[in-house]
Scaffold this active site. Structure first.
Site, PDB file in Angstrom:
ATOM      1  N   GLU A 111      51.098  39.936  39.269  1.00 52.11           N
ATOM      2  CA  GLU A 111      49.925  40.803  39.202  1.00 52.11           C
ATOM      3  C   GLU A 111      48.714  40.022  38.698  1.00 52.11           C
ATOM      4  O   GLU A 111      48.760  39.428  37.609  1.00 52.11           O
ATOM      5  CB  GLU A 111      50.173  41.977  38.240  1.00 52.11           C
ATOM      6  N   CYS A 112      47.626  40.028  39.467  1.00 52.09           N
ATOM      7  CA  CYS A 112      46.340  39.484  39.047  1.00 52.09           C
ATOM      8  C   CYS A 112      46.472  38.044  38.561  1.00 52.09           C
ATOM      9  O   CYS A 112      46.574  37.130  39.363  1.00 52.09           O
ATOM     10  CB  CYS A 112      45.704  40.393  37.998  1.00 52.09           C
ATOM     11  N   GLY A 113      46.496  37.785  37.267  1.00 54.10           N
ATOM     12  CA  GLY A 113      46.699  36.425  36.785  1.00 54.10           C
ATOM     13  C   GLY A 113      47.992  35.828  37.292  1.00 54.10           C
ATOM     14  O   GLY A 113      48.074  34.621  37.562  1.00 54.10           O
ATOM     15  N   LEU A 140      49.276  36.541  40.207  1.00 50.87           N
ATOM     16  CA  LEU A 140      48.952  36.167  41.581  1.00 50.87           C
ATOM     17  C   LEU A 140      48.293  34.794  41.621  1.00 50.87           C
ATOM     18  O   LEU A 140      48.654  33.933  42.442  1.00 50.87           O
ATOM     19  CB  LEU A 140      48.023  37.223  42.186  1.00 50.87           C
ATOM     20  N   THR A 170      49.713  40.690  44.067  1.00 55.26           N
ATOM     21  CA  THR A 170      48.511  41.485  44.270  1.00 55.26           C
ATOM     22  C   THR A 170      47.618  41.367  43.044  1.00 55.26           C
ATOM     23  O   THR A 170      48.088  41.038  41.941  1.00 55.26           O
ATOM     24  CB  THR A 170      48.869  42.964  44.513  1.00 55.26           C
TER      25      THR A 170
END
Length: 460
Positions: free
Chosen positions: A332-334, A336, A423
């Site tokens: 997730e985010c970081g 990703l 994502t």
């Protein structure tokens, strides 16, 4: 202590800490209140409104208790109700810190306070005004009939005379609970996505908590808070919160350190409730993964530690081998960014990352993306949010996009490569436990997909 009245209800004094806008000092005041009561030997349970990771870290250190999110869109009414009920059974005081301005967002902080009949305290930075502060509070109090404002805490008050002018102009029914002096020693340090992580500045925070508690203690706030009338919280029926042991016997490795710390406590609690064993590891310092069946690489600040992540070749090799095995990975985010081929930090230095997903990540200054979205996963929809100031380019075609809360344009991309799901969205696991169980269940492992939690019903 709280005073449960029946098996289905618990009562406890509670306050909702709100403000006319962001940047007024809500977190500073909430942390100081929590520390003040903690110093008196009281149990203070703090909740944070909205999808926030950094404020809860601060508030957990101040209160000595876990801090959960309360968000009517992301979590639903039943989830919020049950969390408040459970807290009221063991706390002497419940504090809920709002998000943004009192009436901002849909649902807003005011919506949450009204639903649970929580009295509101307005925190306002009064620098550059006096009687106008009273007018603003009066306007907030009169804007909706279903909220009740219990008082004002004037932040950054310049002098005793400044205080007198504000207090003299307030309506009789809205007392001035405290006037906090303008003092840099009380303010909490910030970073580009919000407050600095608590673990980075623990000792400095302790000094600020103590100073804030002393300032509020001098105003007599401890006695005022402990004499508040209790608020009654109703339990959600037991069948409505039952969770199947869908991950029984599974072990999930969770990255957690200064680079990866955007983790909802509610997500950890749910995984454990579904039977999973959680094993934490540090991509910054550990040279191998713990023995596990699935990985969770949450968000954080990998761009601040990119050189150290890139230098940890043994762990990179271990994660690449784990990925090659086809086992589930959620990034997730970081997380990703960590899974891409390279990451360029804010100083335009580029480092090699895991290379599990084609593409390159780069920071992009002050420009960013944020907002509430539903992650449309193949396993099922999960409510989530996005907040990032980086850009991923040259990535493969996504398998899906997030669905925005109120806008028809596609939201954040959702990628899948083998067992990897990546994502920018931060998922709130309790929204759909069955989907989360399927996401983490190793291939070929039967997963009990029964979704007995009725929280999904609250979303419509």
């Amino acid at each position: 202590m709280s005073t449960p009245t029946t098996a289905a209800h618990a009562a406890c004094p509670a306050l909702f800490i709100a403000a006319p806008s962001s940047g007024q000092g809500k977190t500073t005041v909430t942390a100081a209140l929590a520390r003040l009561l903690r110093k008196r030997g009281k149990v203070v349970r703090v909740f944070k409104t909205g999808p926030d990771y950094l404020d809860p870290q601060i508030l957990a250190q101040a209160s000595g208790q876990p801090v959960d999110q309360l968000d009517l869109w992301m979590a639903g009414e039943a989830y919020c109700r049950q969390r408040l009920f459970e807290a009221a059974q063991q706390a002497d005081l419940i504090l809920v810190e709002g998000a943004m301005g009192l009436f901002d967002g849909e649902p807003s902080s005011a919506d949450l306070a009204a639903l649970f009949d929580l009295p509101l305290v307005v925190v306002m930075d009064v620098k550059g005004m006096a009687q106008t502060a009273a007018a603003l509070v009066a306007g907030l109090a009169g804007f909706r009939a279903d909220i009740r404002i219990a008082g004002l805490i004037a932040n950054a008050c310049a002098s005793a005379r400044h205080r007198e002018l504000i207090e003299g102009a307030l309506p009789a029914e809205i007392p001035l609970l405290a006037a906090v002096a303008r003092d840099p020693a009380l303010a909490l340090p910030e970073r580009h996505l919000g407050l600095v992580q608590a673990a980075e500045i623990r000792d400095e925070l302790e000094a600020r908590f103590e100073a804030g508690a002393a300032a509020l203690d001098a105003e007599g706030l401890a006695e005022a808070l402990l004499s508040l009338p209790p608020v009654s919280f109703a339990a959600v029926p037991g069948t409505a919160v039952a969770i199947p042991a869908a991950l029984q016997g599974q072990t999930i490795g969770v990255a957690r350190d200064a680079a990866f710390s955007f983790i909802y406590q509610a997500n950890l609690d749910l995984l454990a409730e579904m039977g999973a064993t959680l094993r934490f590891f540090s991509p910054l310092s550990d040279t191998q993964l713990p023995c596990c069946d699935a990985l969770w690489l949450p968000g954080g600040y990998p761009e601040l530690h990119a050189a150290q992540l890139a230098a940890n070749a043994p762990l990179r090799d271990d994660i690449q081998a784990f990925f090659a095995s086809g086992k589930p990975i959620l990034a997730e985010c970081g997380g990703l960014l960590y899974c891409l081929e390279t990451l360029t930090d804010g100083d335009e230095r580029t480092y090699a990352m895991l290379g599990l997903l084609p593409g390159h990540g780069a920071m992009r200054g002050r420009r960013g993306c944020q907002g509430m979205q539903t992650a449309e996963l193949p396993e099922g929809p999960v409510r989530a949010h996005a907040h990032h100031r980086s850009l991923a380019t040259d990535t493969p075609a996504p398998i899906a996009h997030g669905r925005r809360q109120r806008h028809p344009a596609p939201g954040e991309a959702i990628y899948r490569q083998g067992g990897l799901t990546a994502t920018y969205l931060h998922l709130f696991f309790p929204d759909n436990p069955a989907a989360v169980a399927r996401l983490f269940a190793p291939a070929g492992t039967p997963c009990n997909a029964t979704h007995t939690r009725s929280l999904e019903d609250t979303h419509g």
